[in-house]
Design a protein around this motif. Structure first.
Motif: not given
Length: 608
Positions: A249-253
């Motif tokens: 969760s709450f992650v980007d690429q």
């Protein structure tokens, strides 16, 4: 450094067959293993999972029963031997064996189980058909090659668990293998239920469950997951396979990419050298334009070169015809020393391959020793155009250029395939092109979110799966021109093989429903549980799955993923050892409300 594992705990041996050294001389030991080799009643070689030990057969009268037993033990019989470790006589040491400085003088022995006549010898250099190896997989597993591959696989997985759980707080969660059909993607295996007409599906990945775990607030999930795809007879694929499945969760690429780079660096086997991070990255469009594929092998050059501008002013009809189309282009690859290493037959087979697979015509250009060009095209090209062509392709004497004209994607795909075929031909002829010890990782990003369906190009399908989020810059295009939308999908490529793939997911129920119903024309009811879950405060989330079988096969340089799986299926998806799948009786099918409709020839065969 972690303590070395104790292989002799809880068992009645004192040592393994691979651990005795000169320091053990004088010790009384008990070994268990299989008879690898026996020579004229003088000595035998005992083997277990860790190595080999030479056992001296006693020749004195007092041990005549031991001599008789060991001299007559069939190869691959399993023995218990007790004796004393002694140094080998001077000049008889074997530096190729880790235990080559010692031998064990047998005092007592027992055949725990004799071996009947073998279908093949348990030696790595003995060639066996793959069908025979799979039929007797339990014997094939005794080979040092398979033992090493499976033990390395186990070590890599354990190090991955350490990194994810102990260092970064991931939670290992097992998800169900009986679920329901997922729209799009690969074909799934069906499992009948006792409710008439209702079937489970075996999941092709835990995709929906891992997203639901994020909705449930688990924050960081991983699993060494069994996955299933009914893909039929596809080369080097398995109907059941293993992936290292991850979601956050709450992650980007960028966060996912850093995680995977760290994970692989932490778990990488020491004997395979080290890997450098961060891994390079290229867009899907760049990969297609330069390598003709979305999984480029970057261990060698021979990139595709755009020569459209060089030939735009020429009077060549097929060139002008190609450039008149909106996505027309002229591209080429330069094969180094092609004149020396490729025969006319090789060039013919390359052209035929492009024609049969991609319906693409190929022209060849040869650079002569004097630097001039030999081709059917040269009479249509001015000296200036020929010079520009040589410069654009960096041609040297003896090089061969393969040129293609037409629609951009078709031209690039054809030349990408020829690039790999050419590399194989060059290496077979003796030119070292790709370093077999090199590991070139690469991220491929910015894939299209949707592709036209092969059977109906006016309709769209997900390039990967329907849960992938659109690129933040392209969200508005989702509603106006979905064909132009890039996705937040990323693939991890190793030496031209896809070893992982993932994406940032759609976490808006409204957007997910729009993609399913309006763009893909799918029935969103099938996924109503997931769409409803997204309405209950679903966090932004993303993940990835690494193909464990493929990754390990590349690390150990195995010719097939079947060589790193303990009990693989055959090319046709059959278990040749247990003869599965198998027939079941009508009585066994009755609770599932199923009747088999036999093809006529099988009906006749069953009668007879």
């Amino acid at each position: 450094a972690p303590a070395a594992p104790d292989f002799n705990s809880f068992v009645t041996r004192t040592n393994t067959c691979g651990e005795l050294r000169a320091a053990h001389v004088g010790q009384k030991v008990t070994l268990y293993g299989w008879v690898q080799y026996q020579r004229q009643g003088l000595f035998l070689v005992l083997r277990d999972f860790q190595g080999l030990t030479q056992v001296i057969i006693p020749q004195d009268e007092a041990h005549s029963h031991v001599k008789e037993l060991l001299s007559n033990a069939p190869l691959e019989s399993v023995l218990r031997v007790t004796g004393t470790v002694s140094p080998r006589p001077q000049g008889q040491e074997n530096p190729k064996m880790p235990t080559g400085d010692i031998e064990v003088k047998a005092e007592t022995a027992e055949i725990l189980n004799p071996c009947k006549k073998l279908p093949f010898e348990i030696k790595d250099f003995i060639k066996k058909s793959e069908a025979l190896r799979m039929q007797y997989r339990y014997l094939d597993l005794r080979s040092s090659r398979l033992q090493w591959a499976l033990r390395l696989r186990s070590r890599v997985v354990m190090r991955m668990r350490e990194y994810l759980c102990n260092l970064h707080g991931f939670v290992d969660v097992e998800t169900p293998t009986l679920f329901k059909r997922t729209p799009g993607g690969a074909k799934e295996f069906l499992v009948p239920s006792r409710e008439a007409g209702k079937f489970y599906s075996l999941p092709q990945s835990p995709q929906q469950f891992k997203q639901l775990l994020m909705v449930g607030g688990l924050d960081r999930y991983f699993q060494v997951a069994r996955c299933y795809r009914d893909e039929g007879s596809r080369p080097d694929r398995q109907p059941e396979f293993t992936q290292v499945d991850i979601e956050m969760s709450f992650v980007d690429q960028a966060g996912i990419q850093r995680l995977i780079e760290g994970l692989l660096q932490h778990s990488w086997p020491e004997e395979r050298g080290s890997i450098m991070t961060p891994f390079p990255s290229m867009t899907y469009e760049e990969a297609l334009a330069e390598y003709g594929t979305d999984k480029p092998d970057t261990r060698f050059g021979m990139k595709i070169v755009d020569i459209s501008e060089v030939l735009r002013g020429s009077n060549i009809h097929f060139v002008q015809n190609a450039l008149s189309y909106p996505h027309g282009s002229i591209r080429a690859i330069c094969i180094p020393q092609g004149v020396r290493y490729l025969t006319n037959k090789d060039l013919g087979s390359l052209k035929e391959s492009a024609k049969s697979q991609f319906n693409q015509e190929i022209m060849e250009i040869i650079c002569r020793p004097d630097g001039s060009l030999k081709s059917l095209l040269t009479k249509f090209l001015s000296e200036k155009e020929q010079s520009e062509l040589i410069q654009a392709l960096n041609m040297q004497e003896g090089d061969v250029v393969l040129l293609a004209a037409g629609e951009h994607k078709q031209v690039c795909s054809a030349l990408g395939a020829l690039r790999l075929l050419s590399a194989n031909l060059l290496e077979a002829a003796g030119l070292a092109l790709r370093d077999p010890t090199a590991f070139h990782f690469l991220w491929v990003v910015d894939f299209p979110l949707f592709l036209p369906k092969a059977e109906n190009p006016t309709e769209l399908e997900s390039a990967h799966h329907p849960f992938t989020a659109p690129h933040p810059s392209d969200v508005s295009l989702l509603y106006s021109d979905p064909t132009k939308v890039r996705s937040q999908h990323y693939d991890l490529v190793l030496n031209g093989n896809e070893v992982g793939g993932g994406s940032i997911r759609i976490h808006s129920a409204e957007q997910q429903r729009f993609v399913l119903e309006k763009v893909l024309k799918e029935d969103s009811e099938v996924l109503s549980h997931l769409i409803e879950a997204l309405e209950f405060g679903a966090p932004p989330h993303g993940g990835i799955a690494l193909g464990l079988d493929r990754l390990i096969s590349l690390i150990v340089d195995a010719p097939s993923i079947r060589d790193v799986i303990a009990f693989p299926k055959s090319f046709r998806g059959r278990d040749l050892m247990g003869n599965a799948p198998d027939y079941v009786t009508p009585e066994e099918l009755e609770p599932y409300h199923i009747q088999v409709s036999w093809p006529l020839e099988e009906k006749e065969a069953k009668k007879n």
